[in-house]
Motif scaffolding. Structure first.
Motif, mmCIF file in Angstrom:
data_model
loop_
_atom_site.group_PDB
_atom_site.id
_atom_site.type_symbol
_atom_site.label_atom_id
_atom_site.label_comp_id
_atom_site.label_asym_id
_atom_site.label_seq_id
_atom_site.Cartn_x
_atom_site.Cartn_y
_atom_site.Cartn_z
ATOM 1 N N VAL A 151 -3.350 3.996 -1.971
ATOM 2 C CA VAL A 151 -3.258 2.996 -3.025
ATOM 3 C C VAL A 151 -2.964 1.644 -2.389
ATOM 4 O O VAL A 151 -2.138 1.541 -1.472
ATOM 5 C CB VAL A 151 -2.144 3.346 -4.031
ATOM 6 N N SER A 185 0.851 -1.195 0.000
ATOM 7 C CA SER A 185 0.000 0.000 0.000
ATOM 8 C C SER A 185 0.880 1.236 0.000
ATOM 9 O O SER A 185 2.019 1.212 0.481
ATOM 10 C CB SER A 185 -0.931 0.012 1.225
ATOM 11 N N LEU A 186 0.344 2.325 -0.564
ATOM 12 C CA LEU A 186 1.050 3.595 -0.621
ATOM 13 C C LEU A 186 0.118 4.715 -0.187
ATOM 14 O O LEU A 186 -1.063 4.720 -0.535
ATOM 15 C CB LEU A 186 1.561 3.880 -2.040
ATOM 16 N N ASP A 187 0.669 5.668 0.551
ATOM 17 C CA ASP A 187 -0.092 6.843 0.961
ATOM 18 C C ASP A 187 0.906 7.955 1.238
ATOM 19 O O ASP A 187 2.077 7.686 1.576
ATOM 20 C CB ASP A 187 -0.927 6.544 2.201
ATOM 21 N N ARG A 226 1.345 -7.005 -6.962
ATOM 22 C CA ARG A 226 2.256 -6.988 -8.101
ATOM 23 C C ARG A 226 3.051 -8.284 -8.150
ATOM 24 O O ARG A 226 3.474 -8.805 -7.107
ATOM 25 C CB ARG A 226 3.216 -5.799 -8.003
ATOM 26 N N VAL A 250 8.340 0.392 -8.378
ATOM 27 C CA VAL A 250 7.205 1.275 -8.674
ATOM 28 C C VAL A 250 7.735 2.692 -8.906
ATOM 29 O O VAL A 250 8.159 3.367 -7.954
ATOM 30 C CB VAL A 250 6.187 1.285 -7.505
ATOM 31 N N SER A 283 4.321 7.420 -11.630
ATOM 32 C CA SER A 283 3.147 6.739 -12.187
ATOM 33 C C SER A 283 2.043 6.525 -11.162
ATOM 34 O O SER A 283 1.030 5.902 -11.468
ATOM 35 C CB SER A 283 3.569 5.373 -12.754
ATOM 36 N N VAL A 284 2.236 7.029 -9.939
ATOM 37 C CA VAL A 284 1.280 6.780 -8.856
ATOM 38 C C VAL A 284 0.534 8.063 -8.515
ATOM 39 O O VAL A 284 1.149 9.120 -8.319
ATOM 40 C CB VAL A 284 1.999 6.238 -7.593
ATOM 41 N N ASP A 285 -0.777 7.975 -8.425
ATOM 42 C CA ASP A 285 -1.609 9.102 -7.986
ATOM 43 C C ASP A 285 -1.772 8.996 -6.474
ATOM 44 O O ASP A 285 -2.470 8.114 -5.961
ATOM 45 C CB ASP A 285 -2.972 9.042 -8.667
ATOM 46 N N LEU A 286 -1.101 9.874 -5.740
ATOM 47 C CA LEU A 286 -1.124 9.827 -4.284
ATOM 48 C C LEU A 286 -2.199 10.732 -3.689
ATOM 49 O O LEU A 286 -2.154 11.072 -2.518
ATOM 50 C CB LEU A 286 0.254 10.206 -3.731
ATOM 51 N N MET A 291 7.471 6.360 -8.884
ATOM 52 C CA MET A 291 6.514 7.181 -8.153
ATOM 53 C C MET A 291 5.807 8.184 -9.063
ATOM 54 O O MET A 291 4.730 8.678 -8.727
ATOM 55 C CB MET A 291 7.218 7.909 -7.002
#
Length: 380
Positions: free
Chosen positions: A218, A110-112, A222, A207, A211-214, A209
């Protein structure tokens, strides 16, 4: 006194925390280091999880399998890590790699981004279907997390024993301004831990970064990809740590090194090891081994003791540096490793294993790192 022509042959007993406790040595090693009059060599393993046979069934008195009973000294170190199972970050460099990406498994993360504190929060949730790299058909996986191009600031999860479907549930924070985040690449590399040889790379997830909408949290699965080859290896060193709380005595036994970097024109080196005791980031004591001529796989079995009171054991670190002796020029450092409460990964685990097993020598292999990359955090 501490060297012999014959190589040691060891058997290892797994304690309740998985620590490798030395349990025997060939009779050629006659000088007393460690417990009683028995000297300890270092286990050389080509097979994983299988102890080498010894020439005779010799078991020194006092080296029975450790129990769960905690001593006052072990309790005093609870701020470092009361139980080794709870520590489990680790190690050091990767070894053999699996190349078929379809057999590596997959990772959930997860990403935040916390805009108030300016931190990227990376959650390592679980993995499933990991490649089995141990002889028993399993692995001891952990995950190393870092943000390229900075590989020195990294986090590592706990090691999960004998599973191909570990549940990590850990979150790590990277303090990075949001405007700089787009140029970073998040790497989550899965390794199989082994105390007595290199940790094997199972695979990794990268990943970008950008390409990631923060704008919102998320969460994703993968597939693991084969990890690329890493930088040149400097070699490995094996040493044991032993701490006696009642006497306030810390003993470091430099056992051997292997596959050291070639430093001389002839393709060999003349290696020796410096052992420093650090307190508050300053070197307060120094010891060094003998020089071994023309070898990349030196055997030492040399012991060094330091006076460390029980109330100071959480505030000191031990740093070992392997150098190549040069009779005419300056001695060059090959690599370095640090252990202690302020170290990370394998260095922190080895230190906690020692504290959890007072009066017992705990041996472990460490991969050497470039001398300028070993950094210790301020002592607690």
């Amino acid at each position: 006194c501490f060297t012999a022509p014959a190589r040691p042959c060891m058997a290892v007993a797994r304690g309740p925390t998985g620590a490798g406790v030395l349990r025997g040595a060939r009779s050629q090693w006659t000088c007393g280091v460690g417990v009683g009059r028995r000297a300890f060599g270092c286990l050389r393993r080509k097979d994983r999880r299988t102890a080498l046979p010894c020439s005779r069934s010799l078991q020194p008195r006092g080296l029975q399998r450790p129990t769960r009973r905690r001593t006052p000294a072990a309790s005093a170190t609870a701020q470092v890590q009361p139980e080794v199972e709870e520590l489990e970050p680790a190690p050091s460099g990767p070894g053999q790699q699996v190349t078929d990406k379809h057999e590596l498994g997959r990772l959930q993360y997860s990403l935040d981004y916390d805009f108030q504190s300016g931190q990227l929060l990376v959650g390592i949730l679980q993995a499933e279907g990991l490649a089995a790299l141990d002889l028993g058909g399993s692995s001891d996986p952990y995950v190393r997390v870092y943000l390229l191009p900075d590989k020195r600031r990294r986090h590592e999860t706990k090691v999960h024993r004998q599973t191909l479907n570990p549940h990590f549930g850990e979150t790590f924070a990277f303090k990075v301004p949001y405007v700089e985040l787009g140029g970073r690449v998040l790497v989550m590399a899965v390794y199989d831990f082994d105390r007595f040889s290199r940790n094997d790379a199972i695979g990794e997830v990268r990943v970008p970064m950008s390409s990631v909408d923060l704008g919102r949290p998320v969460q994703a699965w993968r597939e693991l990809q084969a990890a690329p080859r890493e930088e040149e290896k400097l070699g490995d060193i094996c040493f044991s740590l032993r701490y006696v709380p009642t006497a306030g005595k810390l003993t470091v036994i430099v056992l051997e090194a292997k596959n050291l970097k070639k430093m001389d024109v002839g393709g060999l080196s003349d290696p020796y090891v410096k052992v420093h005791l650090l307190q508050g980031g300053k070197k307060v004591r120094k010891k060094k081994t003998t020089i071994k001529k023309n070898t990349l796989n030196p055997y030492y079995n040399e012991a060094f003791s330091f006076e460390v009171p029980c109330d100071q054991v959480q505030k000191v670190q031990v740093e070992l540096t392997v150098l190549d002796y040069d009779k005419l020029g300056k001695n060059e450092a090959i690599g370095r490793v640090a252990v202690g409460a302020a170290a990370g990964g394998a260095g922190l685990r080895h230190w906690a294993d020692m504290l959890a097993n007072p009066r017992r020598p705990i041996a472990q292999w460490h991969s050497l790192r470039p001398p300028d990359r070993v950094r210790l955090l301020p002592a607690p």
